[in-house]
Design an enzyme around this catalytic site. Structure first.
Site, PDB file in Angstrom:
ATOM      1  N   TYR A 188     -14.321  -2.356  11.285  1.00 53.98           N
ATOM      2  CA  TYR A 188     -12.957  -1.844  11.135  1.00 53.98           C
ATOM      3  C   TYR A 188     -12.179  -2.049  12.428  1.00 53.98           C
ATOM      4  CZ  TYR A 188      -9.007   1.309  10.801  1.00 53.98           C
ATOM      5  OH  TYR A 188      -7.732   1.828  10.823  1.00 53.98           O
TER       6      TYR A 188
ATOM      7  N   LEU B 296      -5.478   9.535  14.891  1.00 51.61           N
ATOM      8  CA  LEU B 296      -5.899  10.341  13.748  1.00 51.61           C
ATOM      9  C   LEU B 296      -4.697  10.752  12.898  1.00 51.61           C
ATOM     10  CD1 LEU B 296      -8.541  12.740  15.355  1.00 51.61           C
ATOM     11  CD2 LEU B 296      -8.977  10.990  13.630  1.00 51.61           C
ATOM     12  N   VAL B 297      -4.669  10.266  11.667  1.00 47.50           N
ATOM     13  CA  VAL B 297      -3.619  10.615  10.711  1.00 47.50           C
ATOM     14  C   VAL B 297      -4.297  11.194   9.475  1.00 47.50           C
ATOM     15  CG1 VAL B 297      -1.643   9.816   9.376  1.00 47.50           C
ATOM     16  CG2 VAL B 297      -2.233   8.669  11.521  1.00 47.50           C
TER      17      VAL B 297
ATOM     18  N   GLY C 231       0.815  -1.209   0.000  1.00 44.47           N
ATOM     19  CA  GLY C 231       0.000   0.000   0.000  1.00 44.47           C
ATOM     20  C   GLY C 231       0.850   1.260   0.000  1.00 44.47           C
TER      21      GLY C 231
ATOM     22  N   LYS D   7      -8.661  -4.326  13.145  1.00 49.15           N
ATOM     23  CA  LYS D   7      -7.420  -3.829  13.734  1.00 49.15           C
ATOM     24  C   LYS D   7      -7.129  -4.515  15.071  1.00 49.15           C
ATOM     25  CE  LYS D   7      -5.993  -1.157  10.487  1.00 49.15           C
ATOM     26  NZ  LYS D   7      -4.734  -1.468   9.778  1.00 49.15           N
TER      27      LYS D   7
ATOM     28  N   ASN E  16       1.279  -2.449   5.509  1.00 58.06           N
ATOM     29  CA  ASN E  16       0.552  -1.192   5.665  1.00 58.06           C
ATOM     30  C   ASN E  16      -0.811  -1.200   4.988  1.00 58.06           C
ATOM     31  OD1 ASN E  16       0.252   1.940   5.744  1.00 58.06           O
ATOM     32  ND2 ASN E  16       0.206   1.411   3.577  1.00 58.06           N
TER      33      ASN E  16
END
Length: 252
Positions: free
Chosen positions: A153, A185-186, A10, A157, A87
């Site tokens: 989601y 948060l990215v 990715g 994870k 990733n």
């Protein structure tokens, strides 16, 4: 002395692209994978301009046959991957679990869990045989506890955390190291993907807070890979200063 090799899945955008850049800057040659040939070519050109040698592999991690063919195509030193950065991953939707999309669920599970497993299965045996290597899985704060709308989601994870821990146990008698990097948060295209291209809604996710960047996460991954051989950075939770958990964010 030949450079080490990092394989980043990715790598055409976001955290994956940032990891490729950081490892190139740190003296690695790169194998970058993704689903978009044009972006792979662009990233390759930019990394090579910085002095790295780069090999591109075009496939979707959800396609096990394609992933296997791609990894099997590696020859010579390119087959000796020193660092695998799993990733590739995504979130889709924020609907309640009882109203979720079957297609969204399949995509998340097939990418975030099964894709990671496929790449691990294909690359780690070589690391074990060579007596060296490092697997860095990009998890998430979402894997620590569910948040509203996160259901599937968050579950994927949480699976990344468990699979990372399990792999670390499995290779404890070898020199292979295993790391789980868990961002909060990215600001990447993550939210745009989650909201199926709704940029306005995606921008609202980061409103009132300075989020992390892909480069921040790449720095953490590179730090883990750069630690002395006897040091294993097992897990790192990385949050923006005003984010306390997956569900607690203080906005201005």
């Amino acid at each position: 002395m030949e450079k080490k090799i990092a394989l980043v899945t990715g790598a055409t955008s976001g955290i994956g692209e940032a990891c490729a850049r950081r490892f190139a800057q740190g003296g690695y040659d790169l194998i970058i994978t993704g689903r978009r040939q044009d972006r792979l070519a662009e990233v390759k050109a930019q990394l090579e301009a910085d002095g790295a040698k780069v090999l591109t592999l075009l496939f979707d991690v959800r396609d096990r046959a394609a992933a296997t063919a791609a990894v099997d195509s590696l020859e010579g030193r390119w087959a000796e991957v020193d660092v695998l950065i799993n990733n590739a991953g995504l979130a889709l939707g924020l609907e309640p679990e009882y109203e979720g999309s079957y297609d969204d669920w399949d995509t998340m599970v097939d990418t975030n869990i099964k894709g990671l497993l496929t790449m691990t299965r294909l690359v780690v045996p070589g690391m074990v045989a060579r007596g060296r290597g490092h697997v860095i899985n990009i998890g998430s704060v979402a894997g620590d506890a569910a948040y509203a709308g996160g259901n599937v989601y968050c579950a994927t994870k949480a699976a990344v955390k468990t699979l990372t821990d399990g792999l670390r146990i499995d290779v404890a008698d070898t020199a292979v190291r295993v790391t789980n990097v868990k961002p909060g948060l990215v600001q990447t295209n993550f939210s745009t993907t989650r909201f199926h291209g709704d940029n306005e809604r995606a921008d609202g996710v980061y409103k009132g807070i300075q989020p992390l960047t892909g480069g921040d996460i790449a720095d953490v991954a590179f730090y883990a890979a750069s630690a002395p051989a006897h040091v294993q950075i097992a897990e790192v939770l990385v949050l923006a200063t005003h984010q306390a958990s997956g569900s607690v964010v203080k906005r201005k």
